[in-house]
Scaffold this active site. Structure first.
Site, PDB file in Angstrom:
ATOM      1  N   LYS A  90       0.825  -1.228   0.000  1.00 16.34           N
ATOM      2  CA  LYS A  90       0.000   0.000   0.000  1.00 16.34           C
ATOM      3  C   LYS A  90       0.846   1.259   0.000  1.00 16.34           C
ATOM      4  CE  LYS A  90      -2.058  -0.466   4.006  1.00 16.34           C
ATOM      5  NZ  LYS A  90      -1.715  -1.756   4.587  1.00 16.34           N
TER       6      LYS A  90
ATOM      7  N   ARG B 213     -10.236   2.052   8.315  1.00 21.09           N
ATOM      8  CA  ARG B 213      -9.916   0.702   8.767  1.00 21.09           C
ATOM      9  C   ARG B 213     -11.045   0.093   9.584  1.00 21.09           C
ATOM     10  NH1 ARG B 213      -3.441   1.148  10.044  1.00 21.09           N
ATOM     11  NH2 ARG B 213      -2.838   0.346   8.034  1.00 21.09           N
TER      12      ARG B 213
ATOM     13  N   ARG C  49       9.323  -9.651   7.500  1.00 14.55           N
ATOM     14  CA  ARG C  49       9.503  -8.267   7.924  1.00 14.55           C
ATOM     15  C   ARG C  49       9.831  -8.217   9.424  1.00 14.55           C
ATOM     16  NH1 ARG C  49       4.644  -3.837   8.019  1.00 14.55           N
ATOM     17  NH2 ARG C  49       5.028  -3.087   5.959  1.00 14.55           N
TER      18      ARG C  49
ATOM     19  N   ARG D  92      10.361   0.002  12.643  1.00 13.96           N
ATOM     20  CA  ARG D  92       9.147   0.440  13.312  1.00 13.96           C
ATOM     21  C   ARG D  92       8.959  -0.342  14.599  1.00 13.96           C
ATOM     22  NH1 ARG D  92       4.293   0.863   9.006  1.00 13.96           N
ATOM     23  NH2 ARG D  92       3.216   0.106  10.842  1.00 13.96           N
TER      24      ARG D  92
ATOM     25  N   ARG E 182      -1.885  -6.749  14.587  1.00 12.96           N
ATOM     26  CA  ARG E 182      -2.236  -5.931  13.419  1.00 12.96           C
ATOM     27  C   ARG E 182      -2.974  -6.752  12.365  1.00 12.96           C
ATOM     28  NH1 ARG E 182       3.430  -3.465  12.147  1.00 12.96           N
ATOM     29  NH2 ARG E 182       2.451  -2.660  10.266  1.00 12.96           N
TER      30      ARG E 182
HETATM   31  P1  AMP Z   1       0.301   1.813   9.259  1.00 15.31           P
HETATM   32  O1  AMP Z   1       1.550   2.613   9.118  1.00 15.31           O
HETATM   33  O2  AMP Z   1      -0.729   2.176   8.223  1.00 15.31           O
HETATM   34  O3  AMP Z   1       0.558   0.331   9.311  1.00 15.31           O
HETATM   35  O4  AMP Z   1      -0.345   2.195  10.670  1.00 15.31           O
HETATM   36  C1  AMP Z   1       0.367   1.973  11.851  1.00 15.31           C
HETATM   37  C2  AMP Z   1      -0.563   1.962  13.058  1.00 15.31           C
HETATM   38  O5  AMP Z   1      -1.241   3.217  13.158  1.00 15.31           O
HETATM   39  C3  AMP Z   1      -1.690   0.929  13.020  1.00 15.31           C
HETATM   40  O6  AMP Z   1      -1.259  -0.350  13.443  1.00 15.31           O
HETATM   41  C4  AMP Z   1      -2.684   1.561  13.993  1.00 15.31           C
HETATM   42  O7  AMP Z   1      -2.262   1.409  15.334  1.00 15.31           O
HETATM   43  C5  AMP Z   1      -2.556   3.042  13.645  1.00 15.31           C
HETATM   44  N1  AMP Z   1      -3.488   3.412  12.560  1.00 15.31           N
HETATM   45  C6  AMP Z   1      -3.162   3.823  11.299  1.00 15.31           C
HETATM   46  N2  AMP Z   1      -4.262   4.074  10.576  1.00 15.31           N
HETATM   47  C7  AMP Z   1      -5.318   3.807  11.403  1.00 15.31           C
HETATM   48  C8  AMP Z   1      -6.733   3.858  11.257  1.00 15.31           C
HETATM   49  N3  AMP Z   1      -7.315   4.247  10.105  1.00 15.31           N
HETATM   50  N4  AMP Z   1      -7.503   3.506  12.324  1.00 15.31           N
HETATM   51  C9  AMP Z   1      -6.952   3.132  13.487  1.00 15.31           C
HETATM   52  N5  AMP Z   1      -5.637   3.058  13.693  1.00 15.31           N
HETATM   53  C10 AMP Z   1      -4.819   3.382  12.669  1.00 15.31           C
END
Ligand code: AMP
Length: 206
Positions: free
Chosen positions: A14, A89, A123, A135, A146
């Protein structure tokens, strides 16, 4: 104005595909995860509320996410459009978005479960995140949470996108260049710059 959502499981590409699309067409790439990481680096008020939950791999609550997204979208700094990466999400987030924004297409990067697990575990072992930065939530325990969050709360939204006639499913198992070219064609966008050149510049900037 082009308004796209990009979605898919962890490791589906993504982040990479939204950066490629945005760079090629001058769209604004809005990654909620990146915005949250920015808050954590800058120790903001929001950071105090999200750090623990983010590190555990759980989803941040809808009210915080909605506030951050609303403030971002209200800036209206997009000439040609935006690509929303990592939002919505959950069902309430999707309802909020569709009530307020007329989304053109939801690009779903389809990757079979067994490949997702394999990519995610690789990863975790390498301790590498998207964009090759380390991260805190790329450890086996957080990655498991996740994935559970993805399968229980995010993946079911595909049915909503399909009902709304917005869903575009793309095979996410192909190479980065092939996926980028498939997405561009399906959206009726010319890829403009060869994906390999773009990719090099995107990777240089992460
Ligand atoms: P990502 O970088 O997109 O994998 O997001 C990292 C973390 O941010 C996720 O595991 C959630 O804890 C939080 N997060 C990101 N986007 C959302 C969302 N739309 N709703 C809730 N938590 C989010």
């Amino acid at each position: 104005m082009h308004k796209y959502i990009i979605c898919g499981p962890q490791g589906s590409g993504k982040g990479t595909q939204s950066r490629l699309l945005s760079q090629a067409h001058d769209f604004v790439h809005i990654s909620i995860g990146d915005m949250f990481r920015w808050h954590m680096q800058h120790h903001t008020k929001v950071a105090a509320r999200i750090t623990r939950i983010m590190h555990s791999g759980h989803l941040v609550s809808d009210d915080i996410v909605e506030k951050v997204v609303r403030e971002r979208l209200e800036q209206h700094d997009f000439n040609y459009g935006f690509v929303l990466d990592g939002f919505p999400r959950t069902r309430p987030q999707a309802e909020y978005l569709f009530e307020n924004w007329d989304v053109d297409r939801v690009i779903y990067l389809d990757v079979p479960d067994e490949i997702v697990f394999e990519r995610v575990m690789r990863r975790a072992k390498q301790g590498l995140g998207s964009g090759f930065t380390k991260r805190a939530d790329d450890n086996p325990a957080a990655l498991k949470v996740r994935l559970e969050e993805y399968y229980t709360k995010t993946k079911p939204l595909l049915e909503l996108y399909r009902q709304k006639g917005r869903l575009l499913t793309v095979d996410g198992t192909k190479t980065i260049s092939e996926v980028y070219s498939d997405v561009s064609k399906a959206l009726g966008l010319s890829p403009l710059t060869p994906a390999a050149d773009l990719l090099a510049s995107v990777e240089a900037n992460v």
